[in-house]
Each structure stands twice: as structure tokens, then as C-alpha cells.
Design an enzyme around this catalytic site. Structure first.
Site, mmCIF file in Angstrom:
data_model
loop_
_atom_site.group_PDB
_atom_site.id
_atom_site.type_symbol
_atom_site.label_atom_id
_atom_site.label_comp_id
_atom_site.label_asym_id
_atom_site.label_seq_id
_atom_site.Cartn_x
_atom_site.Cartn_y
_atom_site.Cartn_z
ATOM 1 N N CYS A 54 69.635 55.117 94.817
ATOM 2 C CA CYS A 54 68.979 56.305 95.364
ATOM 3 C C CYS A 54 69.010 56.263 96.887
ATOM 4 O O CYS A 54 68.548 55.297 97.499
ATOM 5 C CB CYS A 54 67.541 56.386 94.870
ATOM 6 S SG CYS A 54 66.653 57.810 95.525
ATOM 7 N N ARG A 67 65.080 57.162 99.083
ATOM 8 C CA ARG A 67 63.908 56.354 98.741
ATOM 9 C C ARG A 67 62.863 56.255 99.847
ATOM 10 O O ARG A 67 61.804 55.654 99.636
ATOM 11 C CB ARG A 67 64.348 54.934 98.375
ATOM 12 C CG ARG A 67 64.859 54.781 96.979
ATOM 13 C CD ARG A 67 65.349 53.373 96.727
ATOM 14 N NE ARG A 67 66.687 53.141 97.261
ATOM 15 C CZ ARG A 67 67.212 51.938 97.430
ATOM 16 N NH1 ARG A 67 66.519 50.869 97.134
ATOM 17 N NH2 ARG A 67 68.434 51.806 97.904
ATOM 18 N N TRP A 97 64.029 65.877 94.868
ATOM 19 C CA TRP A 97 64.714 67.094 95.287
ATOM 20 C C TRP A 97 66.179 66.775 95.523
ATOM 21 O O TRP A 97 66.585 65.621 95.619
ATOM 22 C CB TRP A 97 64.068 67.712 96.519
ATOM 23 C CG TRP A 97 63.873 66.750 97.656
ATOM 24 C CD1 TRP A 97 64.778 66.342 98.578
ATOM 25 C CD2 TRP A 97 62.644 66.064 97.970
ATOM 26 N NE1 TRP A 97 64.215 65.449 99.448
ATOM 27 C CE2 TRP A 97 62.901 65.260 99.098
ATOM 28 C CE3 TRP A 97 61.355 66.064 97.412
ATOM 29 C CZ2 TRP A 97 61.920 64.471 99.683
ATOM 30 C CZ3 TRP A 97 60.402 65.267 97.990
ATOM 31 C CH2 TRP A 97 60.675 64.480 99.110
ATOM 32 N N GLU A 142 75.027 66.811 95.736
ATOM 33 C CA GLU A 142 74.829 66.669 94.293
ATOM 34 C C GLU A 142 75.119 67.985 93.582
ATOM 35 O O GLU A 142 75.838 68.018 92.579
ATOM 36 C CB GLU A 142 73.394 66.214 94.011
ATOM 37 C CG GLU A 142 73.055 64.822 94.508
ATOM 38 C CD GLU A 142 71.608 64.455 94.223
ATOM 39 O OE1 GLU A 142 71.370 63.765 93.220
ATOM 40 O OE2 GLU A 142 70.727 64.855 94.992
#
Length: 1332
Positions: free
Chosen positions: A309, A312, A481, A486
Site C-alpha cells: 500500500c 499508508r 480512496w 488505479e
């Protein structure tokens, strides 16, 4: 199959109590008896090995063949083994079954050798079916771990012809996997690891990762291969697997200790007590229950530990929704809907996780079958093409097989498919009104909208396993979010919507040649369109460059806080413009740390069906061959009991809320009590004074509500100063930066604009968390706009909480005592409660009208018949000093009036008296120059008598009485009402209560007016009741009435003659008479055992000078009190108004009128020091006094003292301003400073490091401050902003001291201006809060 393949070897230790933990029976075959295991006792040695099953035949014991012995001889061999000795059993699996060892890789990545028992042929299958019908099972994948327990190794053995038994050597390949043979690796590394050096190739910066030393040994990579780039590098948990107790204990111990260590100030005893409780639960059930705080910490750490991720940095802000009390798929659906709605937040996306019940036995899991909450369906068309999102084709078929029917469009939202408690799945359509989608448009290409592309706003991963503390939560969906790329990939990837070529052609690009880089151009424009569309609709999204920068900041923070950050470079680097981001050039270490999120196999591939599905799509997947048997009535009863215990735990898991208050007058406490009343409807609320609160518990809190007043010029109340000081030390630990700080929270209460800007800049750098990173809070601040630092202490507390990483749930509320304080509080409290409920997703079943109504009263609010007065029998009246001490919860000391001197000339028309008190050597009344004395006065006798004359008849005003309240209490027969002592006041007479304990001069509050309206005589004056009820509603009408008339209680009784007031109403509802503070105007060394107070006697008329005369309660009491009469008091330290430690520093003292009081103590102390010779080593610096008198004839006593102080060398210069001298121009002290000594003031503050002391009312203090700033501009060459910042820095460094006592003789003038400001804000506030 050769028979020796059905042999295994197990080692265990025989125990004193339960032996080997198994029972045997005789089986006769082929003329000989065999010892066959009939039952394995749960928790016994055999059960703990995981290798022994009913039906096994014991072939050998400790190397001795038992098959050649009789049944009695074989069992005697086992029985003769002494407890504590090691036992080695050779077992043959059940006939018609194939028993062998298999090495598997668990979800944690560890390899384990397990026993597998499978039917061998049709007879074995039939036997299995019969056994299952009887309730005995050999699971198809009956996985039990084989590992070292304690110091006794349990090794499986290979058997050759029943002869010599040899161990499987460590490292041998079994079923294609290496057998590692090490101890359970969940606790830490198998060997000490050195720090990993990581280099940033962009800036040559190097860091060392030490955190990887705590990583788990589950990395699938080896020296010969790297599996990091695999989508799912670690194998899944086998179906039906459940962690053994020992493994749960190992991981639980590590987690519990880590959790308590994270609290920093945690009590070791608390931790050890909790760990013992966890051990008991695991021993009994194999699992344990995490507290809400532990679960919150684990969820946040799982996000923090997620190596893939990039976002973070916000890990500490993750919101937990605890859904562990859910038992059905419908309950799961409702919880998920709340999750989606809360996270969407109108486009201002918030991150959250919802946690459902954990795995208990591997066969009653909770699962969300969707990969994400929101997914678009995919339909296979006749020509082989796919309409929709191709990645969801298989899941769409599963949904259709379950009975769902889509509309057949490109953007059909798939239903939620949920299975609860191992039951077969159910599907639910997601309500469209909670789903927010964005139509994708382009800022430059209008035709982009014609593509008809849209996407959902909340990405919520829902099929991963949440692993923490040995527990596995198979359903723990979480959401954040989007990063723009992505969505861009979802639209452009060949296996997704694949709009790349269509967009390229629309753009006119050469799509025939890869070398034209048309795909790159398309990907950029698609991402621009995504960012543009989300931002245009005010939906949270982050571009990949900003995400890269935030991750580098997170990496820096983690390196500083934890010594490392697990990071998967393959996933962290964005899929577009990779080398243009700094993360591309940063080396990273990828490792596994728990708590964590783990991949799971798709639920439809591993679900053990309770009812055999009929649809061919579902038949492709495995289903359970063992449907559950019918439950007995006893089992149903046990299930109901268990469900009830779950409900009880759910109630106990209410969000804990602590309401803290700090007060000087009791107003903050009453507001905090009302806040407690509304919050207890949906939260586990408790209320306490800041002074009684253990600050070490603050980091463990979930929600903190602060209600606090501000005293004087931005100072904290006495019972809030220690709390503020502790917060300040948490924010700036002593010695953390090598700088010496003033050590007082009062400076924080007067934050300058420049300081505020600096703090905000620093705050932006600390957004990733802090000591209070797990805390949410709200602050309501009380104050008076008559002071320049309005509500300063409340704002200081808010600032410190935020800087320490806490999350504000509602903006700071402000209540102005001059205007609409009650209305402001109620509006704020409603909003805070509403937002807290939304933030924690609680209160869905709360009646909001009923909750809001609790703000109008508490358990001790007035109602006719609820209170009564009882005369005591033989109980003496409590001494006033003792009674005041109990009432105000502090130690008061009695002093005695020994002298009173009038300081004003008779013709001045004003009164100022010097009151001298004898302390009788009381240690509690020791002070230093600059401190305050708090005096508890009495109301005037005429006012008290006026009230007594209007009370209901029947009560002797001089009899000792008690107050009792009618309250509900639980009893064996249910709720009963009973009279209980209402210990608000000590035993006293009604006259004493009205004279010494209760405030009868402050205008009644709206609530008190409503209570009085209940007791008007409706037959004779309905008008009076209507007027009182109208005023009781508050608002502008009440504020106008209070400001113009400022009526005392006797005046209200006089204005409404029909009132018949019960004494119990006044005793239970009137506010408490508060202490008054005076600056001490004497030196304890010049006047040992004495306290002097310079008191301006307050008298004024209301209604523009036409109303009745009002007198200051304390000043008039001190002006009329008899000599030798007792005065209850205590000392309040004024830490920031003391003389400098270095007496050689020059001092400027400014004090008009009674503001000269503390300055008098200063020059007296200097006189004593000079006389005693304590200044011989360090000659005292200049002490300049600026004072304002009304006329030359004013204050001859004061003039004599200052003249003598100048002769003694204590005062260097005295400058007097005359503001009322006939025939001269009106002059104020600030005029003297500006006109006569500007250069001296400039040198004092700039060159000599001197101190400035200002004591007086608000207006004067502001004018003096502006005058000194003007001198810095005109004579020091500073800009106005620089001069303002310089003065504020002096205040921060405790060189500019202010003792502001508000308003005295200019009450109406100052309050009128403040009230105008307050009324404008009140109107605005009312408009904003109508929706509540």
C-alpha cells in the site's frame, strides 16, 4: 497400497492426571487381539500432537511390539510407564483408510508436516459415511500440525516392514515441499538479522532497516528464487484449517505485549492481568475476545504493515466498525451498508474497516464473497465478447447461479454475496442511494463523455483475511480512496474495460505502431480524465506523484518511529511515469509483519456447502459431504445462551467516552454533566474533573470531550492547569530539544498569530500520527468576550490534542458568558453528539429527540415533588469554613480581618480600600509577590431577607435542614422510588445557604426561569407565567433582558409578585456562590503572616443608570465586614506574574487604579531585599512604575508609600498620569509611556532583556500593549507585524506579564461592546444550527 505406508510414529509425554489422554478397546482379528484407540481426550497429550485419531491400532510402545502380546499385557506395558516419561507410539491407521504424512504450506507461509487420513477404496468411503452418520469424522483434509512442544520433539516416523523405525530427516522432500523442522516461527526470526542498508539512488541517501528483524519467517523466497512479483506469493490456508492453541498463544502473547507497549504509559500490572485472562480464554475455547482498543490497534497496524500500500501515511486515522456481534448474513449486509455510507461521506472519502466474528473452528467462517464491495458485472455474449468488467466474469456467473439477475448493462453493480457462520451464501442488492459514482469526462476532449464511462468512488477490499494476535478474521473488509492510476488501469488494462484503442482512435493517434507510443499517450489522458472527473465532483482522489511523495514521507516517519517499513517495490512504484517518482529510485525491504492482511482463496472455490447446490455452475465447486445433523433441544439452548453472551459483550463494547471538565465557577461542570446525559444514550460515557484524571490513561481513550472555561487573561482554571501542563509536556517532552521552556500551559493559552502560523506548519508535518493518534476528541470552551484572549485555554487544549495526533470530531465550540452561553452549548453539544454517532457508526436505535432533550436537564433537574426539605433532628449546622471546603472540594483556611483603610479621598466619589488579613501562620496561605488570594464572600443580608420573605410558608429559615431527592433504584421487585440524600449542600439553615453557599445576584439562567414559571399563580397572573416562559427559551430576548436589567433573584421575585417559590427549588437549582480573586498587594517578608488586598468597591445602576443600585458581592462585603471577622480563603499561585529570578534585570510596572496591587508587593519585596543586603552581589535593575490616579488628591496613602520606596532605592522612577484632575488634559498611563519614556522602554525590552508587568482592566492592558508596539515601530525601526510578533515572543518567553482582572467600574461600557460582538456570533450560530 503397502501396509507399512499406513504406519506413523508419535511421541508424547505421559502426564500425572490424564496419562496419554486416550482410551483403548480390544479388537480381535485373525485369532489375535489388538489394542485400538477408541477415544482421544480433548486437551490431552495425544490430542495435542494432532496425530492420533480414533480407530488407530497401537503397534508398538517405546520400541516394544504390542501386536504379539495379549490385550492385558499390551495395556500393562502402557500403564507401567511412569508419568513424566516420554512415550513413543507406533500407530497403524484404520483399516480401509490410507494414512500418511504430508507437508503443506499454511496461510502464514510456514511449512508443516500433517497427518492425512483418506478412504482407500469404496469400503473406506462407505465406512467414512457410516462414521459420519454416527457423528465421528475423518476430515478429507484433517490437518494437524506437527511441531516441537516445549523441549520434547514430536517427529513423524517412517516404518520399514514393522521393523526398525527411523525418523524422517529434516529437509527431506515430502509431497514436493521442504520439511523445515524448526519451532513455530510466528514469534520472530529464526536467527538474528543484521540491519538492511537501503539506498535512494536519486539523492544518495542511505537508511538502515532494523524492523525486518521482527519479521515472520513466512517469506516464500529462497537463495535460488524470488517469488515477490507473484500476485499471491504465499499459499492459502487449507479449507477447514484452524490454528492450534499453542500457535494462538504464541501470537497472542506477542500481540498483547506489543499493544501495551504501544500505550507507552501502560501499567505492567494491567498488561499481565490481561495476558492471564487471554490465556484462560484460549485454554477454554481455543480463541479469545479482543477488546475494542486492541482491535482498533490491530486494524491500524495491519494497514501500517501492508507492504503493497502506497497510501499508508493515513494509517492512524483508520476508523474501526466493530461488527463481531453479527450472526447472520442480513446483519453483515446492514453493517456493510453503514460502512459504505459512512466512507462515502458525500465524496469526502474516509478510510474504515468493518470486522466480523473471527474464525473459531474452520467450519463456521464469515465471508464476503465479493473481491470488493462495489464491482461491475461481466456478461458473456454469444459472439464470445464480454460486456462489463471481464475480471468479474466468474463471480458474475456465481451470482447468477445464486438467483441474481442483472440488467445486462455495462455498469451493473454486482450484489453483495455473504455467508455467515459457515452457512450457505445469501445475496443482497446494494442500495443505489448509498453508492456514489462519477461519470468520466475530460477537461479538453468533449467526446470523452460520449464513451459513457463511469466508476465508483469507494474502493473497498472485502475478501482478505485479517490476521492479528493469533486470531483470523475471515471477513474484515476495509476501504480507503483511489489513486488515479488505479482507476486508469481498470479502464485501460487489456483484461479489464480495455478502452485504450477506442480512446487512441478518437485522439487521432497512430494505433498501428507500438513505436508511436500511442498507448502511453492514451494512458496519460485517461488518467487526466479520471482526476478531472473525481475532482470536479468533489470526490477524494490522489494523483500518483502526490502519493509517491506521501509514501516517502511515510517511509521517513516509519524509519524514525520503528526503524523500518515493509515495502514491496513492485507494488509501491506507480504504473505510470515510474522513474519520475522518487519511490522508483528508493530501495525497499519486503517482509511480513503481523498484524496483517492476507490473501484468501475465492470463497466459492472453498466453501463447504451445507446444502448441495443444484446449479451446474456451483456444482463445479467442492461441497460438504457431511451436512449438519439436527440439533438437540439442549444444543439449541446452549446456542441461545451463547448468543445472549455475545449480545452482552456487544453492549460492553460500546465506545468509551471520557468527558473532562475544568472550572472556576462550576459552569463547565454543569455543562459537562449535560454532555454526559446526551452521550450516555449511545456511548459508554464517564465524566470527571481534569484534576482527578490520570493523564497516563489518555493514550488509551477512544473519545474525549473537554468542557473548560478560561480564567482571567487566557489562564486555565486551577483544576485544569495540571492537565494542560501534562499535555504540554507530552507535546514538548522536557529536554527533547535541549531548550528550556517556561513550563506553563498558560503561555499556550495566549497563542499569537505568528506562533499559530508556525504551529500549523508544524502540524501539517505531523499528520501521520502522534502520542494520541488513536484518540478522537471535541472541545467546548467557555469564556468572556470582555477579555482579549477569549476561550484561550479551551483553544489551547484543542491545539495540543491536534498536535499530539488526535482527531477532532467537531469544531471547537465557544460559549460567551456575556451572551447566549447556554444556547451556544446546546447547539454545539447536539452537533458533537450527532457527528460522534456518525464517526463511530453508532446510535442507529437512539431517539435523537429524547437524547437532545437531555440537554435541558439532568437527573437532578427540577420537577415538582422531586425534592424536599427535611429538618434535622439534633444535627448541628456545619461550620461555614468546613461547608465551603466540601462544597468547592478544596481546602480553605480562615483568615481574620485586622485592618481596613480607605485609599480614596472622600471627594473622589469612589471607594477603594486596603484590607489587611491575618493568616495565623497557616502554611496553606504562604505566597510570593504576584500571587492571588481567593476570598469566599457572603451575600448582603437585605437580599437574603428579601428572598426569605417570598418563599412558601412553612419552613423555619434558621432551622438546620437537609435536601432529599426522589430517585429510582433497582430492587428485587423492580424499580422503586425512594428518597435519598441530595448532598449538594452541607447541613445548614436556609438563611446560611442563601447567605454563604448560593449565588443570588447573578441573573437567573433561562432554565431557572422556566422552573420559576412552574410556580406562578395561574389564576391571577397568566401573563407572568408567559413572560417567564418566553425568557426561559433563551435567545435574543433573554440576552437583552439580562443585559439591560441584570436582575438579581430578589428583583425577579419583586417583578413577578405571583411567584410562590418552594425553598427546595432554590436549594437544588441556584448556582453556587463562587470565590473572588484579588492580586495580593503585600510582600510576605515586609508583612509576615499578613495578606493585603487592594479592593475597588463596586457599585453601579442598571437600565442606563435609572435602575436599582447593584453592589459587588465581595468588594462590598470586605468594605463592611467587622474587624476580627473570619474570611475563608486560599492562595492561587500566579506563576507567570512573579519577579524575574535575576534581580539585576530592569522592570517596567504599569498599574492604573487598583491595578497597582501586585506592583505594591513587588516594590515592597525589593525594599526588603535591599534592606537585608540580598542584592549586594547583584545590584538590582531599574524598577520603573507607571501609575494612573484620578486627581492629585487621590490616594495620599499610596503616594506616601511610593515616595518611601523611591528613597529606599526600590523604585527608580515614578510616572503618574492624572485622568480626572480639574483644569488639566486627561492623561492615561500609556500616554506617559509614549510621551515621556519611549527610549527607556525601547532599551528595556530590546537591549537589556527587561521585563514588563501590566496589571489592570482589559481596555488598559490592550492600550499599553499597543503603545509598546508603537514604540518598537517608531523608535526601534520595526514593522508593525514584526513589533506584534516581538511582543508575543516576549509573552511566550515569560518577559511580558499581564494580570488582567476584567472589568470593574467600566462594566457596562466594556460589556456592551463585547456583547455586540457576541450577539452577532450568536445569530450566526443559531442560523447554522437549525438543521440540528
Amino acid at each position: 497400497m503397502e501396509e507399512q505406508q499406513n504406519l506413523i510414529v508419535v511421541r508424547m509425554v505421559k502426564r500425572e492426571v490424564d496419562g496419554l489422554g486416550l482410551s483403548a478397546k480390544r479388537r480381535t482379528a485373525a485369532g489375535h487381539s489388538a489394542v485400538v484407540i477408541e477415544e482421544v481426550i480433548r486437551g490431552g497429550p495425544a490430542d495435542q500432537t494432532g496425530m492420533v485419531q480414533p480407530g488407530d491400532t497401537i503397534v508398538a510402545v517405546n520400541g516394544q511390539d504390542t501386536e504379539s502380546l495379549s490385550y492385558q499385557e499390551a495395556t500393562k506395558v502402557i500403564g507401567d510407564i511412569e508419568p513424566g516419561k516420554q512415550v513413543e507410539l507406533v500407530l497403524r491407521g484404520p483399516k480401509w483408510f490410507h494414512t500418511y504424512l504430508e507437508t503443506v504450506r499454511l496461510s502464514s507461509g510456514e511449512t508443516r508436516t500433517v497427518r492425512v487420513t483418506r478412504p482407500n477404496g469404496p469400503i473406506g468411503a462407505l465406512t467414512l459415511l457410516i462414521q459420519r452418520m454416527r457423528g465421528n469424522t475423518f476430515d478429507k483434509r484433517a490437518i494437524r500440525r506437527l511441531e516441537n512442544r516445549g523441549d520434547i520433539p514430536l517427529y513423524s516416523r517412517g516404518v520399514a516392514n514393522g521393523d526398525v523405525i527411523k525418523s524422517i530427516p529434516n529437509g527431506t522432500i515430502a509431497n514436493g515441499c521442504p520439511v523445515t523442522g524448526h519451532r513455530a516461527s510466528t514469534v520472530g526470526p529464526s536467527a538474528t538479522r543484521r540491519p538492511v542498508r537501503l539506498k535512494n539512488w536519486l539523492n544518495e541517501r542511505r537508511i538502515h532497516d532494523n524492523l525486518h528483524a521482527k519479521a515472520n519467517d513466512v517469506n516464500p523466497c529462497s537463495d535460488g528464487k524470488c517469488l515477490g512479483p507473484l500476485m499471491r506469493p504465499r499459499p492459502f490456508t487449507a479449507p477447514g484449517y484452524f490454528r492450534p492453541k499453542e500457535e494462538v498463544l504464541e501470537q497472542a502473547e506477542k500481540f498483547i505485549f506489543e499493544y501495551y507497549a504501544s500505550l507507552k504509559r501502560s501499567d505492567v500490572a494491567d498488561r499481565d492481568r490481561r495476558w492471564r485472562d487471554v490465556q484462560v480464554q484460549i485454554e477454554e475455547k481455543g480463541v479469545y475476545h479482543l477488546t475494542y482498543g486492541e482491535l482498533t490497534y490491530a486494524a491500524k497496524m495491519s494497514w501500517r504493515n501492508s507492504p503493497r500500500c502506497i497510501g499508508r501515511i493515513q494509517w492512524s486515522k483508520l476508523q474501526l466498525f466493530d461488527a463481531r456481534d453479527v450472526t447472520t448474513a442480513r446483519g453483515m449486509f446492514e453493517a456493510i451498508c453503514r460502512h459504505v455510507k459512512w466512507c462515502t461521506n458525500g465524496g469526502n472519502i474516509r478510510s474504515a474497516i468493518t470486522v466480523f466474528p473471527p474464525r473459531t473452528d474452520g467450519r463456521h467462517d464469515y465471508k464476503v464473497w465479493n473481491g470488493q464491495f462495489l464491482k461491475y458485472a461481466a456478461y458473456q455474449l454469444p459472439d464470445g465478447s464480454i460486456l462489463g468488467d471481464p475480471i468479474n466474469l466468474e463471480f458474475t456467473e456465481v451470482c447468477q447461479a445464486l438467483g441474481w439477475k442483472g440488467e445486462g448493462t455495462r455498469f451493473d453493480l454486482l450484489p453483495l454475496v455473504l455467508s455467515a457462520n459457515g452457512e450457505d451464501p445469501e445475496w443482497f442488492d446494494i442500495p443505489r442511494d448509498i453508492v456514489m459514482e462519477v461519470n468520466i469526462t475530460h477537461p479538453k476532449y468533449d467526446w470523452f463523455e460520449e464513451l459513457g464511462i463511469k466508476w465508483y468512488c469507494v474502493p473497498a477490499v472485502s475478501n482478505m483475511l485479517f490476521d492479528c494476535g493469533g486470531l483470523e478474521f475471515t471477513a474484515a473488509p476495509f476501504s480507503g480512496w483511489y489513486m488515479g492510476t488505479e482507476v486508469g488501469r481498470d479502464l485501460c488494462d487489456a483484461n479489464r474495460l480495455n478502452i485504450t484503442e477506442a480512446v487512441g482512435k478518437r485522439m487521432g493517434l497512430d494505433v498501428a505502431r507500438n513505436s508511436s507510443l500511442w498507448k502511453d499517450a492514451v494512458f496519460v489522458e485517461v488518467n487526466i480524465a479520471v482526476l478531472h472527473s473525481f475532482q470536479r465532483n468533489n470526490v477524494t482522489i490522489m494523483d500518483h506523484h502526490t502519493a509517491s511523495e506521501s509514501f516517502m514521507k511515510h517511509l521517513e516517519n516509519e524509519q524514525r518511529l520503528r526503524g523500518g517499513c515493509p515495502s514491496d517495490w513492485v507494488w509501491i512504484v506507480p504504473p505510470m511515469s515510474a522513474s519520475l517518482t522518487e519511490v522508483f529510485h528508493q530501495e525497499m525491504a519486503n517482509y511480513h509483519v503481523r498484524p496483517s492482511f492476507e490473501y484468501q482463496e475465492d470463497a466459492w472455490l472453498v466453501h463447504l456447502w451445507r446444502k448441495k447446490p443444484k446449479h451446474p455452475v456451483l456444482l463445479k465447486f467442492a461441497y460438504d459431504e457431511n451436512p449438519p445433523r439436527r440439533c438437540s433441544l439442549k444444543e439449541v439452548a446452549l446456542a441461545v445462551t451463547f448468543a445472549a453472551s455475545l449480545m452482552k459483550m456487544a453492549l460492553n463494547e460500546r465506545v468509551k467516552t471520557t468527558i473532562l471538565y475544568a472550572t472556576e465557577t462550576g459552569k463547565s461542570e454543569s455543562f459537562a454533566s449535560l454532555h454526559f446525559g446526551i452521550f450516555k444514550h449511545a456511548f459508554d460515557a464517564k465524566m470527571m474533573c481534569m484534576d482527578d484524571y490520570d493523564i497516563t490513561h489518555l493514550e488509551k481513550e477512544e473519545l474525549v470531550i473537554v468542557v473548560t472555561s478560561t480564567f482571567g487573561n487566557g489562564d486555565p482554571p486551577d483544576n485544569g492547569e495540571a492537565f494542560g501542563q501534562a499535555l504540554l509536556h507530552m507535546r514538548h517532552p522536557p529536554g527533547s530539544d535541549g531548550k528550556k521552556r517556561s513550563g506553563s500551559v498558560r503561555r499556550v493559552s495566549s497563542i499569537s498569530k505568528a506562533s499559530y502560523r508556525r504551529q500549523q506548519k508544524l502540524l501539517r508535518q505531523l499528520r501521520d500520527g502522534g502520542a494520541l493518534g488513536n484518540v478522537r476528541y471535541g472541545v467546548f470552551a467557555l469564556g468572556s468576550r470582555a477579555y482579549p484572549h477569549f476561550c484561550a485555554f479551551g483553544h489551547a487544549i484543542d491545539t495540543l490534542f491536534e498536535e499530539l495526533g488526535a482527531e477532532r470530531i467537531h469544531p471547537v465550540g465557544e460559549g460567551d458568558e456575556l451572551c447566549g452561553q447556554e444556547e451556544s452549548f446546546r447547539a454545539w453539544a447536539k452537533g458533537a453528539f450527532k457527528f460522534a454517532c456518525e464517526r463511530y457508526d453508532v446510535g442507529h436505535d437512539v431517539n435523537m429527540e429524547e437524547a437532545n432533550a437531555s440537554l435541558l436537564g439532568s437527573d437532578f433537574s427540577w420537577a415538582p415533588g422531586k425534592f424536599r426539605i427535611v429538618q434535622t433532628k439534633g444535627l448541628p449546622e456545619t461550620d461555614v469554613l468546613e461547608g465551603l471546603s466540601k462544597l468547592h472540594r478544596r481546602t480553605l483556611v480562615s483568615s481574620t480581618v485586622i485592618s481596613r483603610t480607605q485609599l480614596q479621598a472622600p471627594e473622589s466619589g469612589r471607594q477603594t480600600c486596603l484590607v489587611e488579613l491575618e493568616t495565623h501562620g497557616a502554611q496553606e496561605l504562604k505566597y510570593v509577590p504576584g500571587d492571588h488570594v481567593a476570598i469566599f464572600p457572603a451575600n448582603e443580608d437585605r437580599l437574603v431577607q428579601a428572598i426569605l420573605d417570598r418563599l412558601e410558608k412553612g419552613t423555619n429559615p434558621d432551622a438546620v435542614i437537609l435536601i432529599e431527592a426522589l430517585q429510582e433504584k433497582k430492587s428485587a421487585s423492580g424499580l422503586v422510588k425512594t428518597w435519598t440524600s441530595h448532598n449538594r449542600l452541607p447541613p445548614c439553615s436556609l438563611r446560611t445557604a442563601l447567605s454563604r453557599y448560593l449565588d443570588v445576584t447573578t441573573p437567573p439562567s433561562p432554565q431557572l426561569l422556566l422552573y420559576l414559571a412552574m410556580h406562578t399563580c395561574t389564576r391571577t397572573s397568566s401573563r407572568e407565567r408567559a413572560e417567564l416562559e418566553a425568557l426561559g427559551k433563551g435567545g435574543a430576548r433573554y440576552e437583552d433582558w439580562k443585559f439591560e436589567a441584570a436582575p438579581t433573584l430578589p428583583e425577579v421575585l419583586q417583578d413577578y409578585p405571583s411567584l410562590q417559590v418552594p425553598p427546595a427549588l432554590l436549594l437544588s437549582q441556584l448556582p453556587v456562590l463562587q470565590q473572588r480573586y484579588y492580586s495580593i498587594s503585600s510582600s510576605p517578608h515586609m508583612y509576615p503572616g499578613q495578606i493585603h488586598a487592594t479592593v475597588a468597591v463596586v457599585k453601579y445602576r442598571t437600565r442606563g443608570g435609572k435602575g436599582p443600585e447593584h453592589s459587588g458581592v465581595c468588594s462590598n462585603w470586605l468594605n463592611t465586614i467587622n474587624i476580627n471577622e473570619s474570611v475563608p480563603c486560599f492562595i492561587r499561585t500566579a506563576k507567570n506574574f512573579h519577579l524575574p529570578e535575576d534581580p539585576s534585570l530592569p522592570v517596567l510596572m504599569v498599574g492604573p487604579g487598583t491595578g497597582i496591587a501586585p506592583l505594591r508587593s513587588f516594590w515592597q519585596q525589593r525594599q526588603v531585599d535591599i534592606k537585608d543586603g540580598t542584592t549586594s552581589r547583584h545590584p538590582p535593575g531599574d524598577m520603573t512604575l507607571g501609575v494612573r490616579l484620578y486627581t492629585v488628591q487621590t490616594g495620599p496613602h499610596l503616594q506616601g508609600e511610593t515616595t518611601q520606596a523611591r528613597r529606599d532605592g526600590a523604585l527608580t522612577d515614578i510616572h503618574t498620569a492624572l485622568s480626572r484632575e480639574p483644569g488639566t488634559t486627561k492623561t492615561y498611563v500609556q500616554d506617559i509611556i509614549r510621551q515621556q519614556i519611549p527610549r527607556k522602554v525601547l532599551d528595556l525590552v530590546l537591549r537589556d532583556g527587561g521585563h514588563v508587568y501590566v496589571c489592570g482592566d482589559v481596555t488598559m492592558a490592550t492600550d499599553v500593549c499597543e503603545t509598546i508596539q508603537r514604540i518598537l515601530v517608531e523608535h526601534g525601526g520595526m514593522s508593525r507585524a514584526r513589533a506584534e510578533d516581538f511582543i508575543n515572543t516576549m509573552k511566550d518567553n515569560n518577559r511580558y506579564h499581564e494580570d488582567i482582572f476584567g472589568v470593574t467600574l467600566k462594566t457596562h461600557e466594556v460589556e456592551n461592546e463585547a456583547r455586540k460582538r457576541g450577539m452577532s456570533l450568536l445569530v450566526t450560530s443559531d442560523d447554522e444550527d437549525t438543521s440540528l
